[in-house]
Design an enzyme around this catalytic site. Structure first.
Site, mmCIF file in Angstrom:
data_model
loop_
_atom_site.group_PDB
_atom_site.id
_atom_site.type_symbol
_atom_site.label_atom_id
_atom_site.label_comp_id
_atom_site.label_asym_id
_atom_site.label_seq_id
_atom_site.Cartn_x
_atom_site.Cartn_y
_atom_site.Cartn_z
ATOM 1 N N ASN A 41 -76.379 -70.648 -8.180
ATOM 2 C CA ASN A 41 -75.881 -71.845 -8.527
ATOM 3 C C ASN A 41 -75.938 -73.194 -7.449
ATOM 4 O O ASN A 41 -76.138 -72.645 -6.210
ATOM 5 C CB ASN A 41 -74.332 -71.990 -8.945
ATOM 6 C CG ASN A 41 -74.021 -70.896 -10.102
ATOM 7 O OD1 ASN A 41 -74.851 -70.716 -10.977
ATOM 8 N ND2 ASN A 41 -72.790 -70.232 -10.082
ATOM 9 N N ASN A 50 -73.995 -66.378 -2.483
ATOM 10 C CA ASN A 50 -72.882 -66.550 -1.402
ATOM 11 C C ASN A 50 -72.953 -65.196 -0.599
ATOM 12 O O ASN A 50 -72.741 -65.062 0.614
ATOM 13 C CB ASN A 50 -71.736 -67.008 -1.863
ATOM 14 C CG ASN A 50 -71.703 -68.272 -2.495
ATOM 15 O OD1 ASN A 50 -72.509 -69.060 -2.467
ATOM 16 N ND2 ASN A 50 -70.692 -68.662 -3.240
ATOM 17 N N GLY A 52 -64.090 -65.136 -0.476
ATOM 18 C CA GLY A 52 -64.250 -63.906 -1.350
ATOM 19 C C GLY A 52 -65.405 -63.486 -1.223
ATOM 20 O O GLY A 52 -65.452 -62.156 -1.058
ATOM 21 N N ASP A 53 -66.415 -64.290 -1.268
ATOM 22 C CA ASP A 53 -67.671 -63.528 -1.290
ATOM 23 C C ASP A 53 -68.306 -63.140 0.230
ATOM 24 O O ASP A 53 -68.782 -61.884 0.215
ATOM 25 C CB ASP A 53 -68.810 -64.616 -1.586
ATOM 26 C CG ASP A 53 -68.473 -65.083 -2.984
ATOM 27 O OD1 ASP A 53 -68.219 -64.300 -4.133
ATOM 28 O OD2 ASP A 53 -68.931 -66.223 -3.632
ATOM 29 N N ASN A 72 -59.496 -59.759 -6.526
ATOM 30 C CA ASN A 72 -58.258 -60.259 -5.803
ATOM 31 C C ASN A 72 -57.266 -59.720 -6.584
ATOM 32 O O ASN A 72 -57.236 -59.146 -7.513
ATOM 33 C CB ASN A 72 -58.483 -61.916 -5.679
ATOM 34 C CG ASN A 72 -58.593 -62.455 -7.210
ATOM 35 O OD1 ASN A 72 -58.102 -61.813 -8.034
ATOM 36 N ND2 ASN A 72 -59.148 -63.627 -7.076
#
Length: 282
Positions: free
Chosen positions: A16, A48, A231-232, A180
């Protein structure tokens, strides 16, 4: 303990353009918050994770789809510059995907994603080597994730984000599922997976094997700028470490340190060091 070298990784997922508004606080429903600054950067959970894995020192290839447009060419150039093999990225008929992101002064965020070309990700002509790990997320069609559960011969990792119900065959096949704490609560089927990593933001992460917690580590304390790519980066690091055979605690320590380093940068694809350098930073 000697830490094994990193093996090849294929990332199948979204690519993206991130349009990020940085504001003092996140707006509530129906509210307008003034005084923001706007940034336009590469993003997408798949991209990512691929960029992070390459910067952590692994051989990485990306399988995905971008539009045959200026944004798509920009995304491919950025991934290639990060060290990612982009020969498996299709040019689709739809425009390149876009994420609309709002980040507050504490690094918390809200994200809305327009899938665009990500809806056309294809595995046509794609094959995987048994020595290659495969990491996928849920910003692409679920049928692609289900196909991977059948076609991947080696280590198969699923980042179950955004939270979407997973087919039983995916849960049973996955060597690693990463969520998560919110996603873990929303996806009860994940608890049945063989290996589950649950992240708790600034409080670190835990690893569960067959429903039993086997490791838990805190996150290093840092000044957060943006949590969008953290997180990635964690997913990339943990997948690489566990696939390389690092023990559970060493893998979690390194992944949490990578995630903490990522929040120090505004970009969803931050600069990172070799993964082994993070192993002693927990």
């Amino acid at each position: 303990m000697a830490l094994s070298a990193l093996a090849p990784l294929a990332v199948v997922g979204s690519i993206n353009v991130d349009l990020t508004a940085s504001v003092a606080r996140l707006p509530g429903p129906g509210e307008t918050v003034l005084g923001g600054t706007l940034a336009r950067e590469p993003g997408g959970k798949g991209a990512n994770q691929a960029a992070a894995a390459a910067r952590l020192g692994a051989p990485v290839r990306m399988i995905g789809c971008v539009g045959d447009d200026t944004d798509g060419r920009w995304m491919l150039e950025g991934l290639a510059n990060a060290g990612v093999d982009v020969s498996g990225v299709w040019l689709g008929d739809e425009p390149t995907g876009t994420a609309l992101i709002t980040v507050d002064a504490e690094g918390e965020n809200q994200i809305a994603v327009c899938q665009g070309a990500n809806a056309d990700v294809s595995l046509l002509g794609v094959s995987f080597d048994a020595a290659e790990a495969v990491l996928v997320q849920l910003e692409i069609p679920m049928e692609i994730v289900a196909d991977l559960a059948v076609s991947v011969p080696g280590f198969f990792a699923v980042n179950a984000a955004p939270a979407t119900p997973l087919p039983a065959a995916v849960v049973e096949r996955a060597d690693l599922i990463i969520v998560n704490e919110t996603e873990f609560a929303l996806l009860p089927e994940v608890a049945r997976a063989r290996v589950v990593a649950v992240t708790y933001g600034a409080d670190g992460a835990a690893l569960r094997r067959d429903g039993v917690e086997v490791a838990r580590v805190p996150s290093p304390r840092v000044e957060a700028v943006s949590s969008v790519g953290a997180g990635d980066a964690f997913c990339a690091a943990l997948t690489l470490a566990l696939h390389a055979g690092w023990d559970d605690e060493a893998a979690l320590v390194a992944a949490c340190a990578v995630g903490a380093d990522a929040v120090r940068h505004p970009s969803a694809q931050p600069p990172l060091r070799a993964l082994v350098e993070y192993a002693s930073l927990g």
